[in-house]
Motif scaffolding. Structure first.
Motif, PDB file in Angstrom:
ATOM      1  N   ARG A  94       0.826  -1.201   0.000  1.00  0.00           N
ATOM      2  CA  ARG A  94       0.000   0.000   0.000  1.00  0.00           C
ATOM      3  C   ARG A  94       0.867   1.261   0.000  1.00  0.00           C
ATOM      4  O   ARG A  94       1.901   1.319   0.664  1.00  0.00           O
ATOM      5  CB  ARG A  94      -0.949   0.001   1.189  1.00  0.00           C
ATOM      6  CG  ARG A  94      -0.328   0.246   2.547  1.00  0.00           C
ATOM      7  CD  ARG A  94      -1.425   0.226   3.587  1.00  0.00           C
ATOM      8  NE  ARG A  94      -0.995   0.811   4.863  1.00  0.00           N
ATOM      9  CZ  ARG A  94      -1.805   1.039   5.885  1.00  0.00           C
ATOM     10  NH1 ARG A  94      -3.087   0.712   5.801  1.00  0.00           N
ATOM     11  NH2 ARG A  94      -1.355   1.590   6.979  1.00  0.00           N
ATOM     12  N   GLY A  95       0.434   2.235  -0.799  1.00  0.00           N
ATOM     13  CA  GLY A  95       1.203   3.451  -0.973  1.00  0.00           C
ATOM     14  C   GLY A  95       2.147   3.418  -2.158  1.00  0.00           C
ATOM     15  O   GLY A  95       2.668   4.459  -2.566  1.00  0.00           O
ATOM     16  N   ASP A  96       2.384   2.229  -2.734  1.00  0.00           N
ATOM     17  CA  ASP A  96       3.184   2.132  -3.946  1.00  0.00           C
ATOM     18  C   ASP A  96       2.346   2.564  -5.152  1.00  0.00           C
ATOM     19  O   ASP A  96       1.120   2.656  -5.079  1.00  0.00           O
ATOM     20  CB  ASP A  96       3.688   0.700  -4.155  1.00  0.00           C
ATOM     21  CG  ASP A  96       4.847   0.344  -3.238  1.00  0.00           C
ATOM     22  OD1 ASP A  96       5.476   1.268  -2.696  1.00  0.00           O
ATOM     23  OD2 ASP A  96       5.118  -0.860  -3.067  1.00  0.00           O
ATOM     24  N   TYR A  98      -1.536   3.715  -5.466  1.00  0.00           N
ATOM     25  CA  TYR A  98      -1.725   4.770  -6.456  1.00  0.00           C
ATOM     26  C   TYR A  98      -1.749   4.127  -7.840  1.00  0.00           C
ATOM     27  O   TYR A  98      -1.004   3.175  -8.108  1.00  0.00           O
ATOM     28  CB  TYR A  98      -0.567   5.765  -6.414  1.00  0.00           C
ATOM     29  CG  TYR A  98      -0.532   6.672  -5.222  1.00  0.00           C
ATOM     30  CD1 TYR A  98      -1.345   7.806  -5.158  1.00  0.00           C
ATOM     31  CD2 TYR A  98       0.341   6.422  -4.163  1.00  0.00           C
ATOM     32  CE1 TYR A  98      -1.290   8.670  -4.071  1.00  0.00           C
ATOM     33  CE2 TYR A  98       0.406   7.270  -3.064  1.00  0.00           C
ATOM     34  CZ  TYR A  98      -0.418   8.394  -3.027  1.00  0.00           C
ATOM     35  OH  TYR A  98      -0.363   9.239  -1.942  1.00  0.00           O
ATOM     36  N   ALA A 149      -1.995  12.578  -0.354  1.00  0.00           N
ATOM     37  CA  ALA A 149      -1.751  11.524   0.634  1.00  0.00           C
ATOM     38  C   ALA A 149      -2.954  10.590   0.709  1.00  0.00           C
ATOM     39  O   ALA A 149      -4.108  11.040   0.714  1.00  0.00           O
ATOM     40  CB  ALA A 149      -1.478  12.139   2.003  1.00  0.00           C
ATOM     41  N   LEU A 150      -2.697   9.303   0.732  1.00  0.00           N
ATOM     42  CA  LEU A 150      -3.772   8.317   0.885  1.00  0.00           C
ATOM     43  C   LEU A 150      -4.103   8.142   2.358  1.00  0.00           C
ATOM     44  O   LEU A 150      -3.223   8.135   3.214  1.00  0.00           O
ATOM     45  CB  LEU A 150      -3.343   6.981   0.284  1.00  0.00           C
ATOM     46  CG  LEU A 150      -3.070   6.961  -1.224  1.00  0.00           C
ATOM     47  CD1 LEU A 150      -2.609   5.574  -1.657  1.00  0.00           C
ATOM     48  CD2 LEU A 150      -4.299   7.392  -2.005  1.00  0.00           C
ATOM     49  N   TYR A 192      -5.976   5.452   3.361  1.00  0.00           N
ATOM     50  CA  TYR A 192      -6.145   4.008   3.559  1.00  0.00           C
ATOM     51  C   TYR A 192      -7.445   3.703   4.299  1.00  0.00           C
ATOM     52  O   TYR A 192      -7.512   2.831   5.161  1.00  0.00           O
ATOM     53  CB  TYR A 192      -4.951   3.408   4.294  1.00  0.00           C
ATOM     54  CG  TYR A 192      -3.632   3.724   3.614  1.00  0.00           C
ATOM     55  CD1 TYR A 192      -3.376   3.300   2.310  1.00  0.00           C
ATOM     56  CD2 TYR A 192      -2.649   4.465   4.270  1.00  0.00           C
ATOM     57  CE1 TYR A 192      -2.178   3.604   1.681  1.00  0.00           C
ATOM     58  CE2 TYR A 192      -1.436   4.768   3.630  1.00  0.00           C
ATOM     59  CZ  TYR A 192      -1.215   4.330   2.343  1.00  0.00           C
ATOM     60  OH  TYR A 192      -0.032   4.635   1.727  1.00  0.00           O
TER      61      TYR A 192
END
Length: 529
Positions: free
Chosen positions: A59-61, A86, A182-183, A185
Protein backbone atom coordinates in the motif's frame (compact mmCIF):
# COMPACT_ATOMS: atom_id res chain seq x y z
CA UNK A 1 -36.75 2.54 -13.16
CA UNK A 2 -34.85 -0.62 -14.05
CA UNK A 3 -35.66 -4.03 -12.65
CA UNK A 4 -32.22 -4.79 -11.19
CA UNK A 5 -31.82 -4.79 -7.40
CA UNK A 6 -31.03 -1.65 -5.43
CA UNK A 7 -27.35 -0.72 -5.57
CA UNK A 8 -27.40 2.51 -3.61
CA UNK A 9 -24.51 4.19 -1.81
CA UNK A 10 -25.55 2.42 1.36
CA UNK A 11 -24.83 -0.95 -0.26
CA UNK A 12 -21.07 -0.65 -0.47
CA UNK A 13 -19.60 1.91 -2.85
CA UNK A 14 -17.29 -0.40 -4.88
CA UNK A 15 -17.61 -3.09 -7.57
CA UNK A 16 -17.38 -5.99 -5.12
CA UNK A 17 -20.35 -4.71 -3.18
CA UNK A 18 -22.35 -4.29 -6.39
CA UNK A 19 -21.36 -7.78 -7.56
CA UNK A 20 -22.64 -9.23 -4.29
CA UNK A 21 -26.07 -7.78 -5.04
CA UNK A 22 -26.34 -8.13 -8.82
CA UNK A 23 -23.31 -10.00 -10.22
CA UNK A 24 -24.49 -10.14 -13.84
CA UNK A 25 -25.30 -6.45 -14.13
CA UNK A 26 -23.11 -4.72 -16.75
CA UNK A 27 -20.33 -2.50 -15.43
CA UNK A 28 -18.64 -1.52 -18.71
CA UNK A 29 -19.76 -1.56 -22.34
CA UNK A 30 -17.29 -1.16 -25.20
CA UNK A 31 -18.02 0.55 -28.49
CA UNK A 32 -18.00 -2.85 -30.25
CA UNK A 33 -20.67 -4.15 -27.86
CA UNK A 34 -18.45 -6.31 -25.65
CA UNK A 35 -19.32 -6.11 -21.98
CA UNK A 36 -17.82 -6.59 -18.54
CA UNK A 37 -20.14 -7.59 -15.71
CA UNK A 38 -19.73 -6.52 -12.10
CA UNK A 39 -18.79 -10.11 -11.23
CA UNK A 40 -16.02 -10.06 -13.84
CA UNK A 41 -14.82 -6.59 -12.83
CA UNK A 42 -14.71 -7.62 -9.17
CA UNK A 43 -13.01 -10.99 -9.73
CA UNK A 44 -10.44 -9.83 -12.25
CA UNK A 45 -9.49 -6.64 -10.39
CA UNK A 46 -9.12 -8.58 -7.15
CA UNK A 47 -6.98 -11.22 -8.92
CA UNK A 48 -4.69 -8.50 -10.25
CA UNK A 49 -4.54 -6.79 -6.85
CA UNK A 50 -3.57 -10.12 -5.33
CA UNK A 51 -0.81 -10.58 -7.92
CA UNK A 52 0.59 -7.10 -7.30
CA UNK A 53 0.71 -7.54 -3.55
CA UNK A 54 2.19 -11.04 -3.82
CA UNK A 55 4.92 -9.43 -5.96
CA UNK A 56 5.94 -7.19 -3.06
CA UNK A 57 3.97 -4.12 -4.07
CA UNK A 58 2.47 -2.71 -0.89
CA UNK A 59 0.00 0.00 0.00
CA UNK A 60 1.20 3.45 -0.97
CA UNK A 61 3.18 2.13 -3.95
CA UNK A 62 2.34 3.28 -7.48
CA UNK A 63 1.25 1.28 -10.52
CA UNK A 64 1.45 2.76 -14.03
CA UNK A 65 -1.33 2.04 -16.55
CA UNK A 66 -0.43 2.37 -20.22
CA UNK A 67 -3.76 1.26 -21.64
CA UNK A 68 -6.06 2.48 -24.38
CA UNK A 69 -9.83 2.86 -24.08
CA UNK A 70 -10.73 -0.78 -23.57
CA UNK A 71 -13.02 -2.32 -20.99
CA UNK A 72 -10.26 -3.94 -18.95
CA UNK A 73 -8.70 -0.54 -18.27
CA UNK A 74 -11.11 -0.62 -15.34
CA UNK A 75 -9.78 -3.98 -14.16
CA UNK A 76 -6.33 -2.42 -13.75
CA UNK A 77 -7.61 0.82 -12.20
CA UNK A 78 -9.83 -0.94 -9.67
CA UNK A 79 -7.04 -3.40 -8.77
CA UNK A 80 -5.05 -0.46 -7.46
CA UNK A 81 -7.97 1.54 -6.10
CA UNK A 82 -9.28 -1.37 -4.03
CA UNK A 83 -5.95 -2.25 -2.43
CA UNK A 84 -4.39 1.01 -1.26
CA UNK A 85 -2.20 1.70 -4.30
CA UNK A 86 -1.73 4.77 -6.46
CA UNK A 87 -2.48 4.23 -10.13
CA UNK A 88 -1.00 6.40 -12.89
CA UNK A 89 -2.99 6.47 -16.15
CA UNK A 90 -0.54 7.55 -18.86
CA UNK A 91 -1.35 9.16 -22.20
CA UNK A 92 -1.03 6.51 -24.88
CA UNK A 93 0.37 8.93 -27.48
CA UNK A 94 3.54 9.85 -25.58
CA UNK A 95 6.95 9.15 -27.05
CA UNK A 96 9.32 6.64 -25.39
CA UNK A 97 11.37 9.54 -24.00
CA UNK A 98 8.27 11.06 -22.38
CA UNK A 99 7.19 7.68 -21.03
CA UNK A 100 10.64 7.01 -19.58
CA UNK A 101 10.49 10.31 -17.68
CA UNK A 102 7.15 9.37 -16.10
CA UNK A 103 8.32 5.86 -15.21
CA UNK A 104 11.38 7.29 -13.48
CA UNK A 105 9.72 10.30 -11.85
CA UNK A 106 6.73 8.39 -10.49
CA UNK A 107 8.66 5.50 -8.99
CA UNK A 108 6.06 3.10 -10.39
CA UNK A 109 6.59 -0.41 -9.03
CA UNK A 110 4.49 -2.05 -11.76
CA UNK A 111 3.31 -1.33 -15.29
CA UNK A 112 0.03 -2.73 -16.58
CA UNK A 113 0.38 -2.69 -20.33
CA UNK A 114 -1.95 -2.73 -23.32
CA UNK A 115 -0.41 -5.20 -25.80
CA UNK A 116 -0.89 -2.61 -28.55
CA UNK A 117 1.62 -0.39 -26.72
CA UNK A 118 4.37 -2.93 -26.02
CA UNK A 119 6.81 -1.37 -28.50
CA UNK A 120 6.91 2.21 -27.11
CA UNK A 121 6.81 0.85 -23.55
CA UNK A 122 9.79 -1.41 -24.19
CA UNK A 123 11.75 1.48 -25.70
CA UNK A 124 10.88 3.66 -22.73
CA UNK A 125 11.88 1.04 -20.17
CA UNK A 126 15.22 0.61 -21.93
CA UNK A 127 15.82 4.35 -21.49
CA UNK A 128 14.87 4.67 -17.82
CA UNK A 129 17.44 5.57 -15.20
CA UNK A 130 15.88 4.05 -12.11
CA UNK A 131 12.54 2.46 -12.98
CA UNK A 132 12.48 -1.33 -13.13
CA UNK A 133 8.78 -2.11 -12.73
CA UNK A 134 7.04 -5.45 -12.84
CA UNK A 135 5.41 -5.53 -16.30
CA UNK A 136 2.11 -7.32 -16.84
CA UNK A 137 0.18 -7.32 -20.12
CA UNK A 138 -3.60 -7.35 -20.34
CA UNK A 139 -3.47 -10.13 -22.97
CA UNK A 140 -0.82 -12.80 -23.55
CA UNK A 141 2.27 -11.46 -25.35
CA UNK A 142 5.45 -13.42 -26.04
CA UNK A 143 8.13 -12.53 -23.50
CA UNK A 144 5.72 -10.91 -21.02
CA UNK A 145 3.66 -12.14 -18.09
CA UNK A 146 -0.09 -11.62 -18.51
CA UNK A 147 -2.37 -10.36 -15.76
CA UNK A 148 -4.18 -13.17 -13.92
CA UNK A 149 -7.84 -13.75 -14.67
CA UNK A 150 -8.76 -15.67 -11.52
CA UNK A 151 -8.09 -15.33 -7.80
CA UNK A 152 -5.61 -17.83 -6.32
CA UNK A 153 -7.50 -19.43 -3.44
CA UNK A 154 -4.24 -20.54 -1.80
CA UNK A 155 -2.87 -17.02 -1.43
CA UNK A 156 -3.98 -14.18 0.85
CA UNK A 157 -5.89 -11.22 -0.53
CA UNK A 158 -4.74 -7.63 -0.08
CA UNK A 159 -6.38 -5.49 2.57
CA UNK A 160 -9.54 -3.84 1.10
CA UNK A 161 -8.61 -0.17 1.46
CA UNK A 162 -8.98 2.86 -0.80
CA UNK A 163 -6.11 3.84 -3.08
CA UNK A 164 -6.16 6.77 -5.47
CA UNK A 165 -5.11 8.18 -8.81
CA UNK A 166 -1.82 9.96 -9.46
CA UNK A 167 -2.17 12.06 -12.60
CA UNK A 168 0.47 14.06 -14.43
CA UNK A 169 -0.39 17.67 -15.20
CA UNK A 170 0.95 21.18 -15.94
CA UNK A 171 4.57 21.32 -17.07
CA UNK A 172 5.43 25.01 -16.81
CA UNK A 173 8.97 24.14 -15.72
CA UNK A 174 9.55 21.98 -18.78
CA UNK A 175 8.01 18.66 -17.79
CA UNK A 176 4.70 17.63 -16.27
CA UNK A 177 4.37 16.88 -12.58
CA UNK A 178 2.07 14.45 -10.84
CA UNK A 179 -0.65 15.37 -8.39
CA UNK A 180 -0.14 12.96 -5.50
CA UNK A 181 -2.44 13.45 -2.55
CA UNK A 182 -1.75 11.52 0.63
CA UNK A 183 -3.77 8.32 0.89
CA UNK A 184 -5.83 7.79 4.01
CA UNK A 185 -6.15 4.01 3.56
CA UNK A 186 -9.81 4.19 4.52
CA UNK A 187 -12.04 1.17 4.18
CA UNK A 188 -12.88 0.22 0.60
CA UNK A 189 -16.15 1.85 -0.40
CA UNK A 190 -15.80 4.87 1.86
CA UNK A 191 -14.44 7.36 -0.71
CA UNK A 192 -17.82 8.69 -1.85
CA UNK A 193 -17.13 12.43 -2.01
CA UNK A 194 -17.28 12.80 -5.80
CA UNK A 195 -20.02 10.18 -6.10
CA UNK A 196 -22.28 12.14 -3.77
CA UNK A 197 -21.55 15.34 -5.70
CA UNK A 198 -22.49 13.61 -8.97
CA UNK A 199 -25.74 12.47 -7.41
CA UNK A 200 -26.52 15.96 -6.14
CA UNK A 201 -25.67 17.92 -9.29
CA UNK A 202 -26.47 15.45 -12.05
CA UNK A 203 -28.83 12.89 -10.55
CA UNK A 204 -26.41 10.00 -11.12
CA UNK A 205 -27.42 6.72 -9.46
CA UNK A 206 -27.67 2.98 -10.05
CA UNK A 207 -29.70 3.56 -13.23
CA UNK A 208 -27.09 5.85 -14.82
CA UNK A 209 -25.70 4.83 -18.21
CA UNK A 210 -22.64 7.05 -18.64
CA UNK A 211 -20.96 7.66 -22.01
CA UNK A 212 -17.29 8.62 -21.99
CA UNK A 213 -15.99 9.49 -25.48
CA UNK A 214 -12.64 10.83 -24.22
CA UNK A 215 -9.40 9.01 -23.34
CA UNK A 216 -9.57 7.40 -19.92
CA UNK A 217 -6.12 8.69 -18.95
CA UNK A 218 -7.67 12.15 -18.47
CA UNK A 219 -8.94 13.08 -15.03
CA UNK A 220 -12.59 13.79 -15.87
CA UNK A 221 -13.50 10.64 -17.85
CA UNK A 222 -11.44 8.54 -15.44
CA UNK A 223 -13.04 9.82 -12.26
CA UNK A 224 -16.60 10.09 -13.56
CA UNK A 225 -16.37 6.52 -14.86
CA UNK A 226 -14.89 4.93 -11.74
CA UNK A 227 -17.49 6.64 -9.59
CA UNK A 228 -20.28 5.02 -11.59
CA UNK A 229 -18.96 1.69 -10.34
CA UNK A 230 -19.50 2.77 -6.75
CA UNK A 231 -23.28 2.89 -7.20
CA UNK A 232 -23.89 0.23 -9.84
CA UNK A 233 -24.14 2.38 -12.95
CA UNK A 234 -22.95 1.40 -16.42
CA UNK A 235 -20.05 3.00 -18.30
CA UNK A 236 -20.05 3.11 -22.11
CA UNK A 237 -16.53 3.56 -23.50
CA UNK A 238 -15.62 4.79 -26.96
CA UNK A 239 -12.24 3.56 -28.15
CA UNK A 240 -11.89 6.82 -30.11
CA UNK A 241 -14.25 9.76 -30.43
CA UNK A 242 -16.35 9.87 -33.58
CA UNK A 243 -19.33 12.26 -33.60
CA UNK A 244 -21.85 10.06 -35.36
CA UNK A 245 -20.76 6.95 -33.47
CA UNK A 246 -21.31 8.85 -30.22
CA UNK A 247 -24.91 9.57 -31.23
CA UNK A 248 -25.36 5.95 -32.26
CA UNK A 249 -24.13 4.77 -28.84
CA UNK A 250 -26.53 7.10 -27.03
CA UNK A 251 -29.36 5.44 -28.94
CA UNK A 252 -28.05 1.85 -28.73
CA UNK A 253 -27.26 1.84 -25.01
CA UNK A 254 -29.95 4.32 -23.91
CA UNK A 255 -27.30 6.60 -22.45
CA UNK A 256 -28.57 8.90 -19.69
CA UNK A 257 -25.42 10.92 -18.89
CA UNK A 258 -22.29 11.90 -20.82
CA UNK A 259 -19.14 14.01 -20.53
CA UNK A 260 -17.58 16.09 -23.33
CA UNK A 261 -15.08 18.78 -24.26
CA UNK A 262 -16.06 21.70 -26.52
CA UNK A 263 -14.13 20.34 -29.53
CA UNK A 264 -16.48 17.36 -29.55
CA UNK A 265 -19.47 19.71 -29.65
CA UNK A 266 -17.94 21.46 -32.67
CA UNK A 267 -17.57 18.15 -34.51
CA UNK A 268 -21.09 17.06 -33.59
CA UNK A 269 -22.46 20.30 -35.02
CA UNK A 270 -20.54 19.72 -38.26
CA UNK A 271 -22.52 16.54 -38.94
CA UNK A 272 -25.04 16.78 -41.80
CA UNK A 273 -28.63 17.31 -40.75
CA UNK A 274 -29.72 13.77 -41.64
CA UNK A 275 -27.02 12.32 -39.33
CA UNK A 276 -27.96 14.66 -36.49
CA UNK A 277 -31.63 13.65 -36.66
CA UNK A 278 -31.14 9.95 -37.39
CA UNK A 279 -30.72 8.81 -33.77
CA UNK A 280 -33.09 8.62 -30.82
CA UNK A 281 -31.52 10.73 -28.07
CA UNK A 282 -34.56 10.79 -25.78
CA UNK A 283 -32.78 8.86 -22.99
CA UNK A 284 -30.05 11.51 -22.77
CA UNK A 285 -30.74 13.69 -19.72
CA UNK A 286 -27.39 15.26 -18.79
CA UNK A 287 -24.43 16.34 -20.96
CA UNK A 288 -21.51 17.52 -18.81
CA UNK A 289 -18.69 19.54 -20.32
CA UNK A 290 -15.41 21.11 -19.20
CA UNK A 291 -11.75 20.98 -20.16
CA UNK A 292 -11.61 24.22 -22.16
CA UNK A 293 -13.66 27.37 -22.71
CA UNK A 294 -16.69 26.60 -24.89
CA UNK A 295 -17.28 29.19 -27.63
CA UNK A 296 -20.67 30.81 -26.92
CA UNK A 297 -22.06 30.15 -30.41
CA UNK A 298 -21.24 26.45 -30.13
CA UNK A 299 -22.79 26.15 -26.68
CA UNK A 300 -25.98 27.92 -27.76
CA UNK A 301 -26.23 25.67 -30.80
CA UNK A 302 -25.85 22.55 -28.62
CA UNK A 303 -28.53 23.77 -26.21
CA UNK A 304 -30.81 24.48 -29.18
CA UNK A 305 -30.24 20.93 -30.43
CA UNK A 306 -30.17 18.87 -27.22
CA UNK A 307 -32.19 21.14 -24.99
CA UNK A 308 -31.12 22.63 -21.64
CA UNK A 309 -29.27 19.48 -20.58
CA UNK A 310 -25.75 20.96 -20.78
CA UNK A 311 -23.98 21.32 -17.43
CA UNK A 312 -20.61 23.05 -17.33
CA UNK A 313 -18.06 22.79 -14.56
CA UNK A 314 -14.60 24.17 -13.85
CA UNK A 315 -12.09 22.12 -11.91
CA UNK A 316 -8.79 20.37 -12.55
CA UNK A 317 -6.66 17.35 -11.90
CA UNK A 318 -5.55 18.91 -8.62
CA UNK A 319 -9.11 18.82 -7.25
CA UNK A 320 -8.73 21.95 -5.13
CA UNK A 321 -12.10 23.40 -6.11
CA UNK A 322 -15.17 22.99 -8.27
CA UNK A 323 -17.72 25.28 -9.91
CA UNK A 324 -20.96 24.34 -11.64
CA UNK A 325 -23.39 25.96 -14.07
CA UNK A 326 -26.68 24.76 -15.53
CA UNK A 327 -27.80 25.65 -19.05
CA UNK A 328 -30.26 28.20 -17.67
CA UNK A 329 -27.58 29.87 -15.55
CA UNK A 330 -25.18 30.04 -18.47
CA UNK A 331 -27.81 31.51 -20.80
CA UNK A 332 -28.43 34.24 -18.22
CA UNK A 333 -24.68 34.87 -17.84
CA UNK A 334 -22.91 33.76 -21.05
CA UNK A 335 -19.30 32.82 -20.40
CA UNK A 336 -19.62 31.86 -16.76
CA UNK A 337 -18.21 28.57 -15.52
CA UNK A 338 -20.63 28.64 -12.59
CA UNK A 339 -20.71 29.06 -8.85
CA UNK A 340 -18.49 27.29 -6.34
CA UNK A 341 -19.66 23.90 -5.11
CA UNK A 342 -18.19 22.46 -1.92
CA UNK A 343 -15.61 25.22 -1.79
CA UNK A 344 -15.21 29.01 -1.59
CA UNK A 345 -13.69 31.20 -4.33
CA UNK A 346 -11.16 33.93 -3.51
CA UNK A 347 -9.89 36.30 -6.21
CA UNK A 348 -6.40 37.49 -5.29
CA UNK A 349 -4.31 40.36 -6.67
CA UNK A 350 -0.58 40.39 -7.35
CA UNK A 351 0.01 41.67 -3.82
CA UNK A 352 -1.63 38.56 -2.35
CA UNK A 353 -4.65 40.46 -1.08
CA UNK A 354 -8.20 39.42 -1.83
CA UNK A 355 -9.94 41.55 -4.46
CA UNK A 356 -13.54 42.79 -4.40
CA UNK A 357 -16.36 41.51 -6.61
CA UNK A 358 -15.82 42.24 -10.30
CA UNK A 359 -12.05 42.70 -10.18
CA UNK A 360 -9.76 40.29 -12.00
CA UNK A 361 -7.03 38.28 -10.30
CA UNK A 362 -5.79 34.77 -9.63
CA UNK A 363 -8.59 32.34 -8.77
CA UNK A 364 -8.02 30.51 -5.48
CA UNK A 365 -10.26 27.97 -3.78
CA UNK A 366 -10.75 27.34 -0.09
CA UNK A 367 -12.14 23.97 0.81
CA UNK A 368 -9.93 20.98 0.11
CA UNK A 369 -6.41 20.91 1.51
CA UNK A 370 -3.62 18.45 0.81
CA UNK A 371 -2.53 19.34 -2.72
CA UNK A 372 0.99 18.05 -3.37
CA UNK A 373 2.92 17.89 -6.64
CA UNK A 374 5.16 14.85 -6.62
CA UNK A 375 8.87 15.70 -6.50
CA UNK A 376 8.04 19.39 -6.96
CA UNK A 377 8.00 21.26 -3.62
CA UNK A 378 8.41 24.66 -5.31
CA UNK A 379 5.43 24.04 -7.58
CA UNK A 380 3.43 22.94 -4.54
CA UNK A 381 4.30 26.16 -2.73
CA UNK A 382 3.45 28.29 -5.77
CA UNK A 383 -0.02 26.76 -5.94
CA UNK A 384 -0.87 27.83 -2.37
CA UNK A 385 -1.80 31.13 -0.79
CA UNK A 386 -0.44 31.95 2.69
CA UNK A 387 -3.98 31.41 4.02
CA UNK A 388 -3.97 27.83 2.76
CA UNK A 389 -6.07 28.39 -0.35
CA UNK A 390 -4.97 26.70 -3.60
CA UNK A 391 -5.16 27.60 -7.27
CA UNK A 392 -5.17 25.93 -10.67
CA UNK A 393 -3.25 28.99 -11.90
CA UNK A 394 -6.10 30.67 -13.77
CA UNK A 395 -7.17 34.30 -13.86
CA UNK A 396 -10.75 35.47 -13.49
CA UNK A 397 -13.40 37.37 -11.54
CA UNK A 398 -16.71 36.70 -9.81
CA UNK A 399 -19.87 38.73 -10.24
CA UNK A 400 -22.17 39.98 -7.52
CA UNK A 401 -24.01 36.64 -7.45
CA UNK A 402 -20.83 34.58 -7.06
CA UNK A 403 -20.58 33.31 -10.65
CA UNK A 404 -17.00 32.82 -11.83
CA UNK A 405 -15.73 34.07 -15.21
CA UNK A 406 -12.27 33.01 -16.42
CA UNK A 407 -10.17 35.36 -18.52
CA UNK A 408 -6.76 33.71 -18.95
CA UNK A 409 -4.43 30.94 -17.86
CA UNK A 410 -1.65 32.26 -15.73
CA UNK A 411 0.81 29.63 -16.89
CA UNK A 412 -0.02 30.03 -20.62
CA UNK A 413 -0.90 26.35 -20.72
CA UNK A 414 -2.42 25.61 -24.12
CA UNK A 415 -5.84 23.92 -24.00
CA UNK A 416 -6.49 22.36 -27.40
CA UNK A 417 -9.63 20.27 -27.73
CA UNK A 418 -9.81 19.89 -23.96
CA UNK A 419 -6.24 18.54 -23.76
CA UNK A 420 -3.54 20.46 -21.89
CA UNK A 421 -0.36 21.09 -23.87
CA UNK A 422 2.57 22.52 -21.95
CA UNK A 423 4.58 25.16 -23.84
CA UNK A 424 7.78 24.59 -21.90
CA UNK A 425 8.05 21.04 -23.26
CA UNK A 426 7.82 22.33 -26.83
CA UNK A 427 10.26 25.17 -26.14
CA UNK A 428 12.77 22.76 -24.60
CA UNK A 429 12.63 20.56 -27.70
CA UNK A 430 12.98 23.56 -30.03
CA UNK A 431 15.97 24.86 -28.10
CA UNK A 432 18.18 21.92 -29.04
CA UNK A 433 17.74 22.36 -32.81
CA UNK A 434 21.09 23.63 -34.11
CA UNK A 435 19.55 26.56 -36.00
CA UNK A 436 17.46 27.81 -33.07
CA UNK A 437 18.78 30.53 -30.76
CA UNK A 438 15.56 31.08 -28.79
CA UNK A 439 11.95 29.91 -29.04
CA UNK A 440 8.49 30.48 -27.64
CA UNK A 441 5.36 28.35 -27.81
CA UNK A 442 1.87 29.42 -26.87
CA UNK A 443 -1.76 28.97 -27.80
CA UNK A 444 -3.53 30.94 -30.49
CA UNK A 445 -7.30 30.95 -31.10
CA UNK A 446 -8.72 28.09 -33.15
CA UNK A 447 -12.41 27.84 -34.14
CA UNK A 448 -12.55 24.07 -33.71
CA UNK A 449 -10.10 23.25 -30.91
CA UNK A 450 -10.32 26.46 -28.88
CA UNK A 451 -6.57 26.88 -29.09
CA UNK A 452 -3.78 25.49 -31.23
CA UNK A 453 0.00 25.60 -30.91
CA UNK A 454 2.00 28.53 -32.29
CA UNK A 455 5.78 28.38 -32.25
CA UNK A 456 7.94 31.49 -32.71
CA UNK A 457 11.61 30.94 -33.42
CA UNK A 458 14.63 33.22 -33.23
CA UNK A 459 17.50 31.87 -35.33
CA UNK A 460 21.21 32.04 -34.64
CA UNK A 461 21.64 33.60 -38.06
CA UNK A 462 19.88 33.99 -41.39
CA UNK A 463 16.19 34.17 -42.19
CA UNK A 464 13.42 31.67 -41.78
CA UNK A 465 11.85 29.75 -44.64
CA UNK A 466 9.18 27.15 -45.23
CA UNK A 467 11.88 24.55 -45.79
CA UNK A 468 13.43 25.33 -42.41
CA UNK A 469 10.00 25.26 -40.75
CA UNK A 470 9.47 21.77 -42.21
CA UNK A 471 12.89 20.69 -40.96
CA UNK A 472 12.15 21.99 -37.46
CA UNK A 473 8.81 20.18 -37.37
CA UNK A 474 10.45 16.91 -38.42
CA UNK A 475 13.04 17.46 -35.68
CA UNK A 476 10.28 17.97 -33.09
CA UNK A 477 8.38 14.89 -34.23
CA UNK A 478 11.20 12.73 -32.89
CA UNK A 479 11.05 14.37 -29.46
CA UNK A 480 7.45 15.19 -28.53
CA UNK A 481 4.05 13.61 -29.09
CA UNK A 482 2.20 14.50 -32.29
CA UNK A 483 -0.62 16.36 -30.53
CA UNK A 484 1.95 18.82 -29.10
CA UNK A 485 3.48 19.73 -32.47
CA UNK A 486 3.09 23.37 -33.59
CA UNK A 487 0.49 23.99 -36.26
CA UNK A 488 2.13 27.33 -37.06
CA UNK A 489 5.83 28.25 -37.09
CA UNK A 490 6.92 31.87 -37.36
CA UNK A 491 10.39 33.40 -37.35
CA UNK A 492 11.27 36.55 -35.45
CA UNK A 493 14.48 38.56 -35.12
CA UNK A 494 14.34 38.62 -31.33
CA UNK A 495 12.26 37.35 -28.41
CA UNK A 496 11.81 39.56 -25.33
CA UNK A 497 13.18 38.32 -22.04
CA UNK A 498 13.59 39.95 -18.64
CA UNK A 499 16.98 40.52 -17.06
CA UNK A 500 16.51 37.31 -15.13
CA UNK A 501 15.90 35.38 -18.33
CA UNK A 502 12.13 34.95 -18.15
CA UNK A 503 10.50 34.83 -21.57
CA UNK A 504 7.86 37.57 -21.86
CA UNK A 505 5.37 35.77 -24.06
CA UNK A 506 2.61 38.19 -23.16
CA UNK A 507 4.46 40.85 -25.17
CA UNK A 508 4.28 38.90 -28.43
CA UNK A 509 1.25 36.64 -28.10
CA UNK A 510 -1.23 39.19 -29.47
CA UNK A 511 0.91 39.60 -32.61
CA UNK A 512 -0.18 36.13 -33.70
CA UNK A 513 -3.89 36.25 -32.85
CA UNK A 514 -4.70 36.87 -36.54
CA UNK A 515 -4.00 33.72 -38.64
CA UNK A 516 -2.54 35.93 -41.37
CA UNK A 517 0.40 36.75 -39.08
CA UNK A 518 1.23 33.26 -37.87
CA UNK A 519 4.03 32.47 -40.27
CA UNK A 520 4.06 29.09 -41.95
CA UNK A 521 0.92 26.96 -41.63
CA UNK A 522 2.21 23.41 -41.33
CA UNK A 523 -1.16 21.97 -42.29
CA UNK A 524 -1.43 23.95 -45.54
CA UNK A 525 2.18 23.16 -46.24
CA UNK A 526 1.15 19.54 -46.49
CA UNK A 527 2.93 18.51 -43.30
CA UNK A 528 1.05 16.06 -41.07
CA UNK A 529 0.76 17.42 -37.51
Amino acid sequence: MTDHPDKSVANGGHPGAIAAIDPDHTAVIAQDGSRLSYRELDTRSLALAQKLHQSGIVRGDAVALLIGNRIDFFVAAWAAQRSGLYFIPIATRLTPTELAYIFDDSGARALILDPALVEPAAAALAATVNAKPLVLTLDPVDGYEAVPQEIDADLPLPEPIEGGDMLYTSGTTGRPKAVRRALEYAALGSDMRRTLRDADLYGMDADTVFLTPAPLYHAAPLRFSLNRHRTGGMVVVMNKFDPEQALALIERERVTHSQWVPTMFARLLELPEDARTRYDLSSHRVAIHAGAPCPPDIKRAMIDWWGPILYEYYSGTEGVGFTHSTSAEWLERPGTVGKAYGSTIHIVGEDGKELPVGETGTVYFEGRAGLVYHNAPEKTREAHHPKGWATFGDIGHVDEDGFLFLSDRRSFTIVSGGVNIYPAEIEAALAVHPAVFDAAAFGVPDPTFGETVQAVVQLHEGEGSEALAREILAFLRERIAAFKLPKFIAFRSDLPRTETGKLQKHKIRDDYADPVNRGFDMRRAGVRT
